[in-house]
Motif scaffolding. Structure first.
Motif, PDB file in Angstrom:
ATOM      1  N   VAL A 283      23.829  22.967 -32.198  1.00  0.00           N
ATOM      2  CA  VAL A 283      24.275  21.536 -30.977  1.00  0.00           C
ATOM      3  C   VAL A 283      25.224  20.677 -30.860  1.00  0.00           C
ATOM      4  O   VAL A 283      25.200  19.731 -30.138  1.00  0.00           O
ATOM      5  CB  VAL A 283      22.555  20.535 -31.828  1.00  0.00           C
ATOM      6  N   LEU A 287      27.014  19.089 -27.850  1.00  0.00           N
ATOM      7  CA  LEU A 287      27.304  17.642 -27.888  1.00  0.00           C
ATOM      8  C   LEU A 287      29.254  17.456 -27.427  1.00  0.00           C
ATOM      9  O   LEU A 287      29.080  16.899 -26.655  1.00  0.00           O
ATOM     10  CB  LEU A 287      26.681  16.938 -28.659  1.00  0.00           C
ATOM     11  N   LEU A 380      21.411  22.102 -24.853  1.00  0.00           N
ATOM     12  CA  LEU A 380      20.953  21.325 -25.911  1.00  0.00           C
ATOM     13  C   LEU A 380      20.264  20.947 -26.118  1.00  0.00           C
ATOM     14  O   LEU A 380      19.166  21.918 -27.670  1.00  0.00           O
ATOM     15  CB  LEU A 380      21.731  20.745 -25.775  1.00  0.00           C
TER      16      LEU A 380
END
Length: 400
Positions: A283, A287, A380
């Motif tokens: 994750v 990002l 994501l």
């Protein structure tokens, strides 16, 4: 089994990292030459992208062969012989008489370049203690980025001075010299247990992996992330070749030094995994990749380079975690499980131009950024789902 930081661990990790370096210097050497090749051969932006796409697609296909085959005959011989063939084909590319011949040879080269990536992590799974594997995978994937950097630097610098044929000759010579070192360094396999090769059994293993949601999620995450990451570089070469930048192939090759951010990201992945779970690291990596893409929208070359460096850090962090996740969660036939991850990975690379080309045609680089965010939003979500699954599994263990 090989333990962390021992002499055998360093020797094996160095050998596999060198092999990884050699694979990716061959795969990516033509990338900074794409604008020049487009003009020389009078083909479209999409057509010249086949120089990269054909090789990566052939590499993806070969993984379905080398992964299951390695479960039957062993990993080391496959790695050594395919590297030898890759070096020879690089020399052959220097003699390609036409664009069509170049594509054929690149396809053959892509196929043999799949040998080492298909089995290297499975080799680690056979030979390394579980605690020794994560840091080794991080260094191995870091070598991917160093090979990618070096291929583009050599391809761009030699190509601008002496032409693309000289670039292929230089890469071929580097590959054959490096192979001699790899051959000597790689320790003999001790933990490998051969399984008789049966087509039905191999297909059954692949089907089992695809029906494992924890593996399938990692496959999709790796493939879609790479679809965006590697093709951003291809379209960026077209952007930077145009006004107001007007960069030539040798300077374009220097842009790929931003891959050093990926070397750092993959190398730190093992340490981060000691503080965060692998899905949490995925994750975080995605990002960071999304944020770096935002930075590349700036009109300043310095900020574009910064954005690409951020992208590389985030991408390789997520990639290292996803690939090691596959090695840890494949209950059997690790070779085919790791190979299937890379099938998705390189299929993404080969198909990315078809996804991003309409965005480029409509919106130039900002359009590419939008196309990138759409796909990264999907990955994501996949990483967040894996994170939730792992948290739920840990709570279940505690409750039990």
């Amino acid at each position: 089994m090989i333990q962390t930081r021992t002499r055998a661990w360093w020797r094996a990790t160095l050998a596999l990292s060198l092999g990884s370096f050699l694979v990716f210097i061959n795969l990516y050497a033509p990338q900074p030459l794409l604008p020049e090749l487009r003009d020389v051969y009078g083909v479209s932006t999409l057509a010249v992208g086949l120089v990269m796409s054909v090789a990566t697609l052939a590499l993806a296909a070969s993984l379905l062969v080398f992964g299951p085959l390695s479960d039957a005959i062993g990993r080391a011989a496959i790695m050594r012989l395919t590297l030898l063939a890759a070096g020879g084909l690089s020399l052959g590319l220097a003699l390609a008489p036409s664009f069509e011949a170049l594509l054929v040879l690149r396809g053959l080269q892509g196929f043999v370049l799949g040998g080492l990536p298909a089995v290297a992590i499975a080799w680690m799974g056979d030979e390394f203690e579980p605690s020794a594997m994560l840091p080794a995978v991080g260094l191995y994937i870091g070598a991917n980025s160093l090979g990618g950097i070096s291929g583009r630097l050599v391809g761009g610098a030699v190509g601008e001075v002496a032409g693309s044929s000289a670039s292929f000759l230089a890469v071929g010579a580097i590959t054959l010299v490096g192979l001699a070192v790899f051959w000597k360094l790689l320790p003999a396999s001790r933990g490998f247990t051969p399984r008789p090769f049966e087509l039905r059994g191999a297909l059954g293993d692949l089907a089992a992996h695809l029906h494992n949601p924890l593996l399938l999620a990692a496959y999709l995450l790796g493939g879609l992330n790479f679809l965006i990451f590697i093709n951003q570089y291809s379209y960026l070469t077209f952007r930077l070749a145009q006004a107001p930048f007007g960069l030539g192939p040798s300077v374009m090759g220097l842009i790929f030094l931003t891959y050093l951010g990926g070397t750092l990201g993959s190398s730190l992945s093992g340490r981060l995994a000691g503080h965060l779970s692998p899905p949490a690291c995925m994750v975080l990596g995605i990002l960071i990749l999304m944020g770096g893409t935002l930075v590349t929208l700036a009109g300043s070359l310095a900020l574009i380079v910064l954005g690409l460096t951020i992208n590389a850090f985030g991408f390789f962090l997520a990639h290292a975690m996803a690939s090691s996740w596959v090695g840890r969660h494949a209950g059997q036939a690790r070779g085919s499980a790791s190979a299937l991850y890379l099938v998705f990975y390189y299929s993404g690379a080969s198909l990315g131009a078809f996804w991003l080309e309409p965005f480029w045609q409509v919106g130039a680089w900002p359009g590419v950024a939008v196309g990138s965010w759409l796909v990264l939003g999907v990955t994501l979500g996949i990483a967040a789902w894996l994170w939730r699954r792992e948290v739920s599994a840990r709570r279940g263990q505690v409750a039990g």
